[in-house]
Design an enzyme around this catalytic site. Structure first.
Site, PDB file in Angstrom:
ATOM      1  N   TYR A   1      13.992   7.873   8.804  1.00  0.00           N
ATOM      2  CA  TYR A   1      13.590   6.461   8.866  1.00  0.00           C
ATOM      3  C   TYR A   1      14.548   5.623   8.019  1.00  0.00           C
ATOM      4  O   TYR A   1      15.097   4.624   8.479  1.00  0.00           O
ATOM      5  CB  TYR A   1      12.152   6.316   8.345  1.00  0.00           C
ATOM      6  CG  TYR A   1      11.744   4.879   8.109  1.00  0.00           C
ATOM      7  CD1 TYR A   1      11.536   4.014   9.183  1.00  0.00           C
ATOM      8  CD2 TYR A   1      11.580   4.383   6.814  1.00  0.00           C
ATOM      9  CE1 TYR A   1      11.181   2.700   8.962  1.00  0.00           C
ATOM     10  CE2 TYR A   1      11.223   3.066   6.592  1.00  0.00           C
ATOM     11  CZ  TYR A   1      11.024   2.227   7.674  1.00  0.00           C
ATOM     12  OH  TYR A   1      10.677   0.920   7.457  1.00  0.00           O
TER      13      TYR A   1
HETATM   14  O1  LIG Z   1       8.870   0.375   1.560  1.00  0.00           O
HETATM   15  C1  LIG Z   1       9.180   0.774   2.651  1.00  0.00           C
HETATM   16  O2  LIG Z   1      10.236   0.497   3.171  1.00  0.00           O
HETATM   17  C2  LIG Z   1       8.287   1.718   3.385  1.00  0.00           C
HETATM   18  O3  LIG Z   1       6.944   1.490   2.914  1.00  0.00           O
HETATM   19  C3  LIG Z   1       5.993   2.353   3.467  1.00  0.00           C
HETATM   20  O4  LIG Z   1       6.312   3.691   3.123  1.00  0.00           O
HETATM   21  P1  LIG Z   1       5.642   4.337   1.831  1.00  0.00           P
HETATM   22  O5  LIG Z   1       6.035   3.607   0.610  1.00  0.00           O
HETATM   23  O6  LIG Z   1       5.947   5.795   1.890  1.00  0.00           O
HETATM   24  O7  LIG Z   1       4.103   4.018   2.074  1.00  0.00           O
HETATM   25  P2  LIG Z   1       2.877   4.977   2.366  1.00  0.00           P
HETATM   26  O8  LIG Z   1       3.157   5.880   3.482  1.00  0.00           O
HETATM   27  O9  LIG Z   1       1.686   4.117   2.459  1.00  0.00           O
HETATM   28  O10 LIG Z   1       2.785   5.845   1.034  1.00  0.00           O
HETATM   29  C4  LIG Z   1       2.489   5.219  -0.202  1.00  0.00           C
HETATM   30  C5  LIG Z   1       2.478   6.237  -1.301  1.00  0.00           C
HETATM   31  O11 LIG Z   1       1.404   7.158  -1.087  1.00  0.00           O
HETATM   32  C6  LIG Z   1       1.894   8.488  -1.204  1.00  0.00           C
HETATM   33  N1  LIG Z   1       1.067   9.326  -0.323  1.00  0.00           N
HETATM   34  C7  LIG Z   1       1.146   9.211   1.004  1.00  0.00           C
HETATM   35  C8  LIG Z   1       0.368   9.973   1.835  1.00  0.00           C
HETATM   36  C9  LIG Z   1      -0.501  10.899   1.279  1.00  0.00           C
HETATM   37  O12 LIG Z   1      -1.247  11.625   1.975  1.00  0.00           O
HETATM   38  N2  LIG Z   1      -0.576  10.983  -0.065  1.00  0.00           N
HETATM   39  C10 LIG Z   1       0.188  10.231  -0.897  1.00  0.00           C
HETATM   40  O13 LIG Z   1       0.109  10.365  -2.122  1.00  0.00           O
HETATM   41  C11 LIG Z   1       3.341   8.415  -0.820  1.00  0.00           C
HETATM   42  O14 LIG Z   1       4.069   9.476  -1.408  1.00  0.00           O
HETATM   43  C12 LIG Z   1       3.732   7.069  -1.387  1.00  0.00           C
HETATM   44  O15 LIG Z   1       4.104   7.203  -2.709  1.00  0.00           O
HETATM   45  C13 LIG Z   1       5.965   2.200   4.968  1.00  0.00           C
HETATM   46  O16 LIG Z   1       5.051   3.133   5.529  1.00  0.00           O
HETATM   47  C14 LIG Z   1       7.331   2.403   5.571  1.00  0.00           C
HETATM   48  O17 LIG Z   1       7.256   2.099   6.955  1.00  0.00           O
HETATM   49  C15 LIG Z   1       8.365   1.546   4.890  1.00  0.00           C
HETATM   50  O18 LIG Z   1       8.222   0.223   5.275  1.00  0.00           O
END
Ligand SMILES: O=C(O)[C@H]1O[C@H](OP(=O)(O)OP(=O)(O)OC[C@H]2O[C@@H](n3ccc(=O)[nH]c3=O)[C@H](O)[C@@H]2O)[C@H](O)[C@@H](O)[C@H]1O
Length: 432
Positions: free
Chosen positions: A244
């Protein structure tokens, strides 16, 4: 030889009907006619399908779970397109918003319309997550006079048609395959939307007359394994941790190319984990809420040596302000007739909140707002594209856009939970 062997298997072979043998096979003739007309009918259906203007002229990724797009074109359709894109405010702009039925797309479209700008949406309504939520957002926008054309950014004919009907001054490009972890499951969909789709859009924009200015969604994930905090636009972005991130980084390089060759004005916005009402069900804050309410256990990732995983969660209203300020400060593209006439603006901004919050704190806030204790399962951060933390330096956006986030996670999640409870307990009715 059984008489079944004499039944022609293709329309071509069916010309044998004039052969003298046919008299001996008269009892087969009605069956043969039926077969012939079946082929003719099937042929007509196939011709209609492939010539339909909504069919995709580019090779599509079969692994992509997008839904078939509905037909477009015709005087009534063009009238709706024109009316939705009509500017009502003095000095207003007319904006094509791609991904308008998405989370950020819906909020940005509504905000533009409220100011009196012309807004036309485009969305393929794919089923990456529950399309009924996208339909509810569409219904919401429809009520304020915004039409969302159903189609894919890879459909060149459709994009060209839209620019024929409306001379858009701006494109807010938010259509994308989102999600960091899903890239391991369906890599093709990221290439299809974030690379091929973006190039298609830029191709059409570069040939449009006048060329629009383009503001588009990049991502905080481009910082990848960068450890220097807070992340500044000047920091290295050549170590993506997920496909991504790699496709968003590729988008930034592609933007550079189209700016350099064709004089397109391009602004990339690196969004930092955007959350809020009408959000994306694939994001952690959203499915944590759902699972906590159901009494299901949630998995909280932790970094090496029991380190915290943290995100610079950014509330949707702050992001919308950043998007609108980017559109308002975007300079005009300089090219015409597909040729560059002078240098054009090329920008990249971080749009974050500047205060990273550990995921465990996010869960505590949700527990308080939901008044339910979460069943927690702590797990080492898997090698799935996630990075341990994000933290935005927003001084550039502050200086150039006047961007200043004002909503902390506590307040933003309160608004999200209120929306979530009313949306899912109110029979999924689209309410503001
Ligand atoms: O800033 C971005 O550019 C991206 O932001 C977002 O990605 P992320 O920051 O990864 O958000 P998100 O999945 O909500 O996980 C949040 C936290 O929960 C943790 N996480 C996640 C899943 C889980 O089961 N457990 C967990 O601890 C995980 O490790 C993380 O620390 C958008 O989805 C992406 O499309 C893109 O726009």
């Amino acid at each position: 030889m059984s008489h079944l062997d004499n039944i022609p298997s293709t329309p071509g072979k069916f010309k044998m009907e004039k052969s003298p043998y046919i008299n001996r096979l008269r009892f087969h003739s009605s069956l043969a006619k039926l077969t012939f007309w079946s082929f003719v009918f099937l042929g007509l259906i196939l011709i209609f399908f492939f010539r339909s203007p909504s069919s995709n002229p580019l090779p599509s990724d079969p692994s992509r779970r997008s839904l078939r797009t509905s037909s477009w074109g015709g005087p009534a359709w063009e009238k709706r397109v024109r009316s939705s894109a009509r500017v009502r405010a003095r000095n207003g702009i007319s904006v094509l918003v791609t991904g308008a039925a998405g989370f950020v797309g819906t909020h940005v479209s509504a905000a533009l319309k409220r100011r009196g700008d012309g807004v036309l949406g485009l969305d393929n309504f794919n089923d990456y997550y529950d399309p009924s939520l996208k339909r509810a957002r569409q219904a919401l926008l429809e009520r304020s006079g915004i039409f969302i054309v159903e189609g894919d950014i890879n459909d060149v004919a459709l994009l060209k048609k839209l620019f024929e009907v409306v001379a858009f001054t701006h494109v807010m490009h938010l259509a994308a395959q989102a999600g960091v972890r899903y890239a391991m499951e369906n890599p093709g969909s990221y290439v299809h939307s974030n690379i091929a789709g973006f190039v298609n859009l830029l191709e059409v924009c570069k040939s449009a007359n006048p060329q629009p200015a383009i503001v588009w969604a990049s991502s905080s994930s481009v910082y990848g394994l960068n450890t220097k905090v807070p992340f500044s636009e000047k920091d290295r972005t050549d170590q993506p941790a997920s496909l991504y991130a790699a496709t968003k980084k590729a988008g930034e390089e592609i933007a550079h190319t189209y700016n350099h060759i064709y004089g397109l004005s391009l602004t990339g916005l690196r969004f930092f984990t955007v959350y809020g009402p009408w959000g994306r069900p694939d994001m952690a804050y959203f499915f944590f809420t759902k699972d906590i309410l159901k009494g299901k256990s949630i998995t909280i990732f932790e970094a090496a040596n029991h380190g915290t995983v943290a995100r610079d969660f950014t509330y949707i209203d702050d992001i919308v302000k950043g998007c609108l300020a980017s559109l308002d400060t975007a300079e005009k593209s300089t090219g015409s007739g597909g040729k560059k006439k002078g240098s054009a603006q090329l920008r990249v901004f971080n749009l974050g909140n500047t205060s990273p919050v550990p995921v465990s704190d996010l869960v505590s806030i949700l527990e308080r707002h939901l008044k339910v204790k979460a069943k927690k399962n702590i797990m080492k951060l898997p090698r799935n594209g996630d990075v341990p933390f994000t933290h935005a330096n927003i001084s550039s956006a502050q200086r150039e856009l006047g961007y200043k986030p004002t909503t902390d996670l506590q307040t933003g999640l309160k608004k999200f939970v209120r929306w979530y409870l009313s949306y899912y307990s109110g029979g999924k009715k689209a309410s503001g």
